[in-house]
Write a protein that holds these residues in place. Structure first.
Motif, short mmCIF file in Angstrom:
data_model
loop_
_atom_site.label_atom_id
_atom_site.label_comp_id
_atom_site.label_asym_id
_atom_site.label_seq_id
_atom_site.Cartn_x
_atom_site.Cartn_y
_atom_site.Cartn_z
N VAL A 151 35.48 -56.85 -115.87
CA VAL A 151 36.41 -57.10 -114.77
C VAL A 151 35.70 -57.96 -113.73
O VAL A 151 34.56 -57.68 -113.33
CB VAL A 151 36.88 -55.78 -114.13
CG1 VAL A 151 37.79 -56.06 -112.94
CG2 VAL A 151 37.59 -54.92 -115.15
N GLN A 191 45.21 -59.77 -103.85
CA GLN A 191 45.33 -61.18 -104.23
C GLN A 191 46.69 -61.47 -104.86
O GLN A 191 47.27 -62.53 -104.62
CB GLN A 191 44.21 -61.58 -105.18
CG GLN A 191 44.31 -63.06 -105.59
CD GLN A 191 43.10 -63.58 -106.31
OE1 GLN A 191 41.99 -63.10 -106.10
NE2 GLN A 191 43.30 -64.56 -107.18
N ARG A 192 47.21 -60.55 -105.66
CA ARG A 192 48.52 -60.79 -106.28
C ARG A 192 49.60 -60.96 -105.22
O ARG A 192 50.54 -61.74 -105.40
CB ARG A 192 48.87 -59.65 -107.24
CG ARG A 192 48.01 -59.61 -108.49
CD ARG A 192 48.69 -58.88 -109.63
NE ARG A 192 49.04 -57.52 -109.31
CZ ARG A 192 48.22 -56.48 -109.46
NH1 ARG A 192 46.99 -56.66 -109.92
NH2 ARG A 192 48.62 -55.26 -109.17
N ARG A 233 42.23 -57.06 -106.57
CA ARG A 233 43.27 -57.50 -107.52
C ARG A 233 44.67 -57.34 -106.92
O ARG A 233 45.50 -58.25 -106.99
CB ARG A 233 43.17 -56.67 -108.81
CG ARG A 233 42.08 -57.08 -109.76
CD ARG A 233 41.83 -55.99 -110.80
NE ARG A 233 43.04 -55.51 -111.42
CZ ARG A 233 43.56 -55.98 -112.56
NH1 ARG A 233 42.94 -56.98 -113.19
NH2 ARG A 233 44.66 -55.46 -113.08
N TYR A 282 39.57 -64.62 -101.98
CA TYR A 282 40.83 -65.37 -101.92
C TYR A 282 40.97 -65.88 -100.49
O TYR A 282 41.18 -65.10 -99.56
CB TYR A 282 42.02 -64.50 -102.31
CG TYR A 282 43.27 -65.32 -102.58
CD1 TYR A 282 43.38 -66.07 -103.74
CD2 TYR A 282 44.31 -65.36 -101.66
CE1 TYR A 282 44.50 -66.85 -103.99
CE2 TYR A 282 45.43 -66.13 -101.90
CZ TYR A 282 45.53 -66.87 -103.07
OH TYR A 282 46.64 -67.64 -103.32
N LEU A 333 37.04 -53.85 -106.77
CA LEU A 333 37.76 -54.55 -107.83
C LEU A 333 39.27 -54.35 -107.80
O LEU A 333 40.04 -55.32 -107.73
CB LEU A 333 37.19 -54.12 -109.19
CG LEU A 333 35.70 -54.37 -109.40
CD1 LEU A 333 35.22 -53.74 -110.70
CD2 LEU A 333 35.39 -55.85 -109.37
N ALA A 334 39.72 -53.11 -107.88
CA ALA A 334 41.16 -52.86 -107.95
C ALA A 334 41.87 -53.32 -106.68
O ALA A 334 42.96 -53.90 -106.73
CB ALA A 334 41.42 -51.37 -108.19
N ASP A 386 45.29 -51.31 -112.87
CA ASP A 386 44.65 -51.15 -111.56
C ASP A 386 44.09 -49.73 -111.41
O ASP A 386 42.99 -49.53 -110.92
CB ASP A 386 45.64 -51.43 -110.43
CG ASP A 386 46.06 -52.88 -110.36
OD1 ASP A 386 45.30 -53.75 -110.81
OD2 ASP A 386 47.18 -53.14 -109.84
N THR A 412 36.37 -60.18 -110.03
CA THR A 412 37.26 -60.58 -108.94
C THR A 412 36.54 -61.56 -108.03
O THR A 412 35.31 -61.52 -107.89
CB THR A 412 37.72 -59.37 -108.10
OG1 THR A 412 36.57 -58.69 -107.55
CG2 THR A 412 38.53 -58.40 -108.94
N GLU A 455 41.51 -69.06 -104.95
CA GLU A 455 40.51 -68.13 -105.42
C GLU A 455 39.15 -68.81 -105.41
O GLU A 455 39.03 -69.99 -105.73
CB GLU A 455 40.85 -67.66 -106.83
CG GLU A 455 40.03 -66.48 -107.31
CD GLU A 455 40.54 -65.93 -108.63
OE1 GLU A 455 40.48 -64.71 -108.83
OE2 GLU A 455 41.02 -66.73 -109.48
#
Length: 286
Positions: A15, A202-203, A199, A20, A195-196, A95, A17, A25
């Motif tokens: 994983v 950023q989405r 993610r 952002y 990490l989660a 996630d 990341t 990114e």
């Protein structure tokens, strides 16, 4: 029997990341290697580690995006925020698996962490018609000869710093409200569990105008600009961390909101009913 410890097969191997910033990114040569606290020797993944220049760029991007975002009506901002949340649940299982590994909490609790984010985001959007409301303080004969109009204005670029334990859920206690009010934001994710959260954020950021929402991960010693060069800092974490934030913020008179290492206290009176129903209510309130 092999002595090699394998990562959870439900999590994509390696994983990774990035940061952002300003709608783009960005990856870094230096990274944070994120360990699984429940499996010694297992690395869940790697997160970008921002330099002071990266941090300055994130602050600059948020400030540049602020005028146009603040100029929108609260209803228009709410519409864009609602659209940005669409599909947030599609990657919730992954996630949750990642958060469970980097954080150490059970998978279901990690899944709830993300669910609470979605619920709180939507609850914040219900306030869209109140954000721009104003009211008038009337003339008081013999005391105040003029009327006063009271209205609320956004502050500018703000920083939100969340802890490792419920990073995604806690983020939604402030982030959607800040954006709805017309502020732009930099989210600083926890260095041990980045990490989660990165993610998820950023989405959402990818669906908002560039610079409105930015994500930073990295070492605390590189993050000074997130405290001194913004309009406000919202920090959830330890008491010592809060003291440091307040000390740094005092140099620039940056506004702060600090939620520090607390838990809700309970006082039992002599006539308290200690049956299962009442104790369940107490535990739930904590």
């Amino acid at each position: 029997m092999s002595g090699t410890i394998e990562a959870d097969s439900t999590v994509a191997q390696g994983v990774r990341t990035g940061l952002y910033i300003g709608g783009e990114e960005r990856f870094t040569d230096e990274v944070l290697r994120v360990a699984d606290p429940g499996k010694p020797g297992v690395i869940v993944g790697e997160a970008a580690s921002a330099s002071p220049r990266d941090v300055a760029d994130a602050v600059a991007a948020a400030k540049a995006a602020y005028p146009a975002w603040a100029a929108l009506t609260p209803q228009a901002r709410a519409d864009q925020m609602a659209a940005a949340l669409v599909g947030i649940a599609e990657a919730r299982d992954e996630d949750a698996a990642i958060l469970s590994q980097e954080n150490g909490k059970v998978r279901f609790e990690a899944w709830v962490d993300s669910l609470v984010f979605e619920i709180r985001w939507n609850l914040a959007l219900m306030l869209k018609d109140e954000v721009g409301a104003s009211h008038t303080l009337p003339v008081v004969p013999g005391a105040i000869p003029v009327s006063t109009e009271v209205a609320y204005q956004p502050l500018g670029a703000v920083t939100i710093i969340v802890p490792f334990n419920w990073p995604i859920a806690i983020l939604a206690a402030s982030l959607p409200h800040a954006l709805l009010a017309g502020n732009t934001a930099i989210v600083k994710v926890p260095p041990t569990t980045p990490l989660a959260t990165a993610r998820v954020v950023q989405r959402i950021a990818e669906k908002l105008p560039a610079g409105v929402l930015n994500v930073i991960s990295g070492k605390d010693e590189h993050m000074a600009a997130l405290i001194t060069d913004v309009a406000k800092v919202c920090f959830t974490g330890s008491v010592n961390g809060g003291k440091r934030i307040m000390q740094m913020a005092s140099q620039s008179l940056t506004r702060v909101t600090l939620e520090l290492g607390g838990n809700d206290a309970a006082v039992f009176l002599e006539d308290a009913i200690l049956d299962d129903a009442h104790l369940d209510r107490l535990y739930a309130a904590i």
